[in-house]
Design an enzyme around this catalytic site. Structure first.
Site, PDB file in Angstrom:
ATOM      1  N   ARG A 154     -16.705  -9.854   1.086  1.00  0.00           N
ATOM      2  CA  ARG A 154     -15.800  -8.810   1.552  1.00  0.00           C
ATOM      3  C   ARG A 154     -15.919  -7.585   0.654  1.00  0.00           C
ATOM      4  O   ARG A 154     -16.313  -7.694  -0.517  1.00  0.00           O
ATOM      5  CB  ARG A 154     -14.328  -9.287   1.474  1.00  0.00           C
ATOM      6  CG  ARG A 154     -13.989 -10.448   2.371  1.00  0.00           C
ATOM      7  CD  ARG A 154     -13.916 -10.017   3.825  1.00  0.00           C
ATOM      8  NE  ARG A 154     -13.560 -11.125   4.690  1.00  0.00           N
ATOM      9  CZ  ARG A 154     -14.449 -11.953   5.268  1.00  0.00           C
ATOM     10  NH1 ARG A 154     -15.746 -11.791   5.054  1.00  0.00           N
ATOM     11  NH2 ARG A 154     -14.046 -12.916   6.075  1.00  0.00           N
ATOM     12  N   PHE A 193       2.603   3.007   7.799  1.00  0.00           N
ATOM     13  CA  PHE A 193       2.246   1.711   7.207  1.00  0.00           C
ATOM     14  C   PHE A 193       3.007   0.562   7.874  1.00  0.00           C
ATOM     15  O   PHE A 193       2.712  -0.604   7.602  1.00  0.00           O
ATOM     16  CB  PHE A 193       2.651   1.670   5.723  1.00  0.00           C
ATOM     17  CG  PHE A 193       1.977   2.675   4.827  1.00  0.00           C
ATOM     18  CD1 PHE A 193       0.691   2.447   4.361  1.00  0.00           C
ATOM     19  CD2 PHE A 193       2.637   3.834   4.420  1.00  0.00           C
ATOM     20  CE1 PHE A 193       0.076   3.348   3.515  1.00  0.00           C
ATOM     21  CE2 PHE A 193       2.033   4.737   3.565  1.00  0.00           C
ATOM     22  CZ  PHE A 193       0.741   4.503   3.108  1.00  0.00           C
ATOM     23  N   ASN A 246     -10.624  -4.541   2.055  1.00  0.00           N
ATOM     24  CA  ASN A 246      -9.739  -5.580   1.492  1.00  0.00           C
ATOM     25  C   ASN A 246      -9.051  -5.081   0.226  1.00  0.00           C
ATOM     26  O   ASN A 246      -9.604  -5.203  -0.868  1.00  0.00           O
ATOM     27  CB  ASN A 246     -10.545  -6.853   1.192  1.00  0.00           C
ATOM     28  CG  ASN A 246     -10.891  -7.634   2.437  1.00  0.00           C
ATOM     29  OD1 ASN A 246     -11.548  -7.107   3.327  1.00  0.00           O
ATOM     30  ND2 ASN A 246     -10.447  -8.872   2.523  1.00  0.00           N
ATOM     31  N   ILE A 283       0.842  -1.206   0.000  1.00  0.00           N
ATOM     32  CA  ILE A 283       0.000   0.000   0.000  1.00  0.00           C
ATOM     33  C   ILE A 283       0.878   1.257   0.000  1.00  0.00           C
ATOM     34  O   ILE A 283       0.572   2.241  -0.678  1.00  0.00           O
ATOM     35  CB  ILE A 283      -0.977  -0.021   1.194  1.00  0.00           C
ATOM     36  CG1 ILE A 283      -1.852  -1.289   1.108  1.00  0.00           C
ATOM     37  CG2 ILE A 283      -1.846   1.226   1.213  1.00  0.00           C
ATOM     38  CD1 ILE A 283      -2.691  -1.580   2.359  1.00  0.00           C
ATOM     39  N   ASN A 303      -1.448 -15.528   2.149  1.00  0.00           N
ATOM     40  CA  ASN A 303      -2.561 -15.702   3.092  1.00  0.00           C
ATOM     41  C   ASN A 303      -3.843 -15.159   2.495  1.00  0.00           C
ATOM     42  O   ASN A 303      -4.926 -15.597   2.835  1.00  0.00           O
ATOM     43  CB  ASN A 303      -2.306 -14.915   4.384  1.00  0.00           C
ATOM     44  CG  ASN A 303      -1.001 -15.307   5.026  1.00  0.00           C
ATOM     45  OD1 ASN A 303      -0.858 -16.427   5.466  1.00  0.00           O
ATOM     46  ND2 ASN A 303      -0.035 -14.385   5.060  1.00  0.00           N
ATOM     47  N   ASN A 304      -3.687 -14.153   1.658  1.00  0.00           N
ATOM     48  CA  ASN A 304      -4.874 -13.423   1.177  1.00  0.00           C
ATOM     49  C   ASN A 304      -5.366 -13.968  -0.155  1.00  0.00           C
ATOM     50  O   ASN A 304      -4.610 -14.586  -0.914  1.00  0.00           O
ATOM     51  CB  ASN A 304      -4.547 -11.920   1.056  1.00  0.00           C
ATOM     52  CG  ASN A 304      -4.242 -11.316   2.405  1.00  0.00           C
ATOM     53  OD1 ASN A 304      -3.113 -10.928   2.660  1.00  0.00           O
ATOM     54  ND2 ASN A 304      -5.219 -11.267   3.276  1.00  0.00           N
ATOM     55  N   SER A 332      -7.515  -0.920  10.149  1.00  0.00           N
ATOM     56  CA  SER A 332      -8.134  -2.022   9.410  1.00  0.00           C
ATOM     57  C   SER A 332      -9.578  -2.215   9.848  1.00  0.00           C
ATOM     58  O   SER A 332      -9.922  -1.986  11.017  1.00  0.00           O
ATOM     59  CB  SER A 332      -7.328  -3.291   9.707  1.00  0.00           C
ATOM     60  OG  SER A 332      -8.024  -4.421   9.261  1.00  0.00           O
ATOM     61  N   TYR A 350      -3.119  -9.871  15.491  1.00  0.00           N
ATOM     62  CA  TYR A 350      -2.941  -8.784  14.514  1.00  0.00           C
ATOM     63  C   TYR A 350      -4.026  -7.721  14.695  1.00  0.00           C
ATOM     64  O   TYR A 350      -3.739  -6.529  14.772  1.00  0.00           O
ATOM     65  CB  TYR A 350      -2.979  -9.339  13.076  1.00  0.00           C
ATOM     66  CG  TYR A 350      -3.130  -8.245  12.043  1.00  0.00           C
ATOM     67  CD1 TYR A 350      -2.055  -7.442  11.698  1.00  0.00           C
ATOM     68  CD2 TYR A 350      -4.371  -7.987  11.449  1.00  0.00           C
ATOM     69  CE1 TYR A 350      -2.203  -6.411  10.777  1.00  0.00           C
ATOM     70  CE2 TYR A 350      -4.522  -6.964  10.534  1.00  0.00           C
ATOM     71  CZ  TYR A 350      -3.439  -6.178  10.197  1.00  0.00           C
ATOM     72  OH  TYR A 350      -3.592  -5.151   9.301  1.00  0.00           O
ATOM     73  N   ASP A 403      14.723   0.507  10.639  1.00  0.00           N
ATOM     74  CA  ASP A 403      13.645  -0.076  11.438  1.00  0.00           C
ATOM     75  C   ASP A 403      12.964   1.088  12.158  1.00  0.00           C
ATOM     76  O   ASP A 403      13.636   1.876  12.834  1.00  0.00           O
ATOM     77  CB  ASP A 403      14.213  -1.092  12.444  1.00  0.00           C
ATOM     78  CG  ASP A 403      13.106  -1.934  13.037  1.00  0.00           C
ATOM     79  OD1 ASP A 403      12.128  -1.354  13.573  1.00  0.00           O
ATOM     80  OD2 ASP A 403      13.185  -3.172  12.951  1.00  0.00           O
ATOM     81  N   ASN A 438       9.186  -7.134   4.779  1.00  0.00           N
ATOM     82  CA  ASN A 438       8.185  -7.723   3.882  1.00  0.00           C
ATOM     83  C   ASN A 438       8.133  -6.955   2.556  1.00  0.00           C
ATOM     84  O   ASN A 438       7.056  -6.784   1.979  1.00  0.00           O
ATOM     85  CB  ASN A 438       6.812  -7.717   4.564  1.00  0.00           C
ATOM     86  CG  ASN A 438       5.817  -8.627   3.872  1.00  0.00           C
ATOM     87  OD1 ASN A 438       6.179  -9.718   3.412  1.00  0.00           O
ATOM     88  ND2 ASN A 438       4.582  -8.181   3.754  1.00  0.00           N
ATOM     89  N   LYS A 464      -3.984  -3.532  15.956  1.00  0.00           N
ATOM     90  CA  LYS A 464      -4.604  -2.366  15.300  1.00  0.00           C
ATOM     91  C   LYS A 464      -5.527  -1.630  16.279  1.00  0.00           C
ATOM     92  O   LYS A 464      -5.509  -0.402  16.352  1.00  0.00           O
ATOM     93  CB  LYS A 464      -5.402  -2.799  14.063  1.00  0.00           C
ATOM     94  CG  LYS A 464      -4.537  -3.296  12.914  1.00  0.00           C
ATOM     95  CD  LYS A 464      -3.672  -2.202  12.328  1.00  0.00           C
ATOM     96  CE  LYS A 464      -2.795  -2.709  11.205  1.00  0.00           C
ATOM     97  NZ  LYS A 464      -1.696  -1.804  10.842  1.00  0.00           N
TER      98      LYS A 464
END
Ligand code: NAD
Ligand code: WQD
Length: 341
Positions: free
Chosen positions: A232, A81, A180, A13, A199-200, A125, A150, A59, A36, A154
């Site tokens: 979704r 993000f 989503n 994103i 995963n998505n 989220s 997770y 970091d 990631n 948030k």
């Protein structure tokens, strides 16, 4: 020219948001530890826009490094993000998730206070609505009981931002609750690049379509939805990125705390997504129906009226656009950014 600092900006994103911010005339500074992501994403952002991005490998939990970045750049607003986002992994490694996600937030708030940077936009989220709120979700609803660590990070970070803003009237906060995100930049140069088994749903579909995975398992077909599969609110990542530009425009002019849903308001089922992908792209997505995945809710989607009213933002891209652009990215980059590192 205003400068926006994207913490975790090399990710999916963040890179799309960098493109839209640059196109809108903002300067962009990115810091990422590439846990990631890849710096290649930012090189491609520069190619797409013809503009340069100041990029730091850092970091966000490292206050000393953050101070260096804030010293070297006059930052007008931060978009946060930087976080770990895999729901299943968060169940297995909760401490790692709390440590990374909460600490990045605390470090940013500390260093922002020291350098008198007053504006922060946070990647939250729809997961914070939890299990029991009715759909469509409205920003005025209470945060709910989350189904995984997770989600709790948030919810906790939203609380931290609200408390910090309550204590410091100079701090302005926008919490963006994404639904989503799928799709990719229409150039096919940047997109979602998951590590390992996705995963998505959409990255899994594109990896099946490109032949990297054998078939998709659709998790459950006995949900209380018209075709029995989960529904979704899928949103094109370019629409989402443009929502961030509107949020930046807004926060530079307004103070206080605001929460916005960023979604289309229109849910689709898993089966509808698979069918649309096959039709739009003319490629088969072999699939079978399997058991429900633990923690999945039957259906959720946004009421996005507030974003339209206050930010003047609404989605413009269709499911067809999302399917076409996801496939375009996957086809052009079967191994994501890895061949370019
Ligand atoms: P992403 O993993 O592609 O991007 C996150 C970026 O943060 C990555 O580049 C990663 O390397 C970086 N990062 C993580 N921890 C860091 C740290 N300690 N220091 C520096 N960099 C760090 O994920 P994304 O899909 O772009 O998501 C961005 C944000 O939006 C995340 O906070 C995520 O939780 C949130 N979000 C994502 C979705 C989604 O479905 N993609 C939905 C809702 C919210
Ligand atoms: C979508 C639908 C699955 C994979 C997650 C987070 C949420 C937010 C977005 C960050 C569901 C089904 C999936 C597969 C399937 N992220 N599915 N087979 O779970 O709605 O949301 O990402 O904040 O917090 O929870 O997204 O893409 O994983 O799943 O049938 O192989 O696809 O059951 O109905 P989800 P998803």
């Amino acid at each position: 020219m205003k400068t926006i600092f994207l913490a975790g900006g090399a990710g999916y994103i963040g890179s799309h948001t960098a493109v839209e911010l640059l196109n809108a005339g903002y300067e962009v500074v990115v810091a990422d530890n590439y846990s990631n992501s890849s710096p290649e994403a930012i090189r491609r952002v520069e190619q797409i826009t013809g503009k340069s991005v100041k990029l730091y490998e850092a970091d966000i939990r490292d206050n000393a490094k953050l101070k260096e970045i804030f010293r070297e750049n006059k930052i007008d607003a931060v978009i946060h993000f930087a976080g770990l986002k895999a729901v299943g992994e968060s169940v297995k490694k909760p401490v790692m998730y709390y440590r990374n996600n909460i600490d990045t937030t605390l470090s940013l708030l500390e260093v922002m206070a020291e350098f008198d940077v007053r504006n922060i936009i946070f990647s939250s989220s729809a997961t914070v609505y939890g299990e029991s709120n009715p759909v469509p979700y409205l920003e005025t609803m209470q945060r709910g009981v989350c189904t995984n660590p997770y989600g709790w990070t948030k919810a906790m970070m939203e609380q931290i931002f609200e408390d910090a803003a309550k204590a410091d009237e100079n701090l302005s906060v926008i919490l963006l609750r994404y639904f989503n995100p799928i799709g990719a930049h229409p150039s096919g140069m940047i997109g979602e690049d998951p590590r390992g088994i996705p995963n998505n749903l959409m990255p899994y579909i594109t990896q099946v379509a490109v032949g990297k995975r054998d078939h998709l398992t659709i998790f459950g077909k006995d949900y209380p939805t018209p075709d029995g599969t989960c529904m979704r609110d899928y949103i094109h990542v370019v629409d989402l990125a443009k929502g961030h530009v509107k949020a930046v425009d807004y926060i530079l002019e307004h103070s206080g705390v605001e929460v916005f849903n960023l979604g289309t308001g229109r849910p689709y089922s898993v089966t509808e997504i698979v069918n649309a992908f096959e039709q739009v792209n003319g490629v088969p997505v072999p699939h079978e129906y399997g058991a429900r995945r633990e923690g999945d809710l039957p259906q959720f989607f946004a009421n996005a009226d507030k974003a339209l009213k206050l930010l003047g933002w609404k989605t413009e891209l269709s499911l067809e656009d999302m399917c076409r652009d996801s496939w375009n990215w996957q086809k052009k980059n079967p191994n994501g950014y890895r061949n370019s590192d």
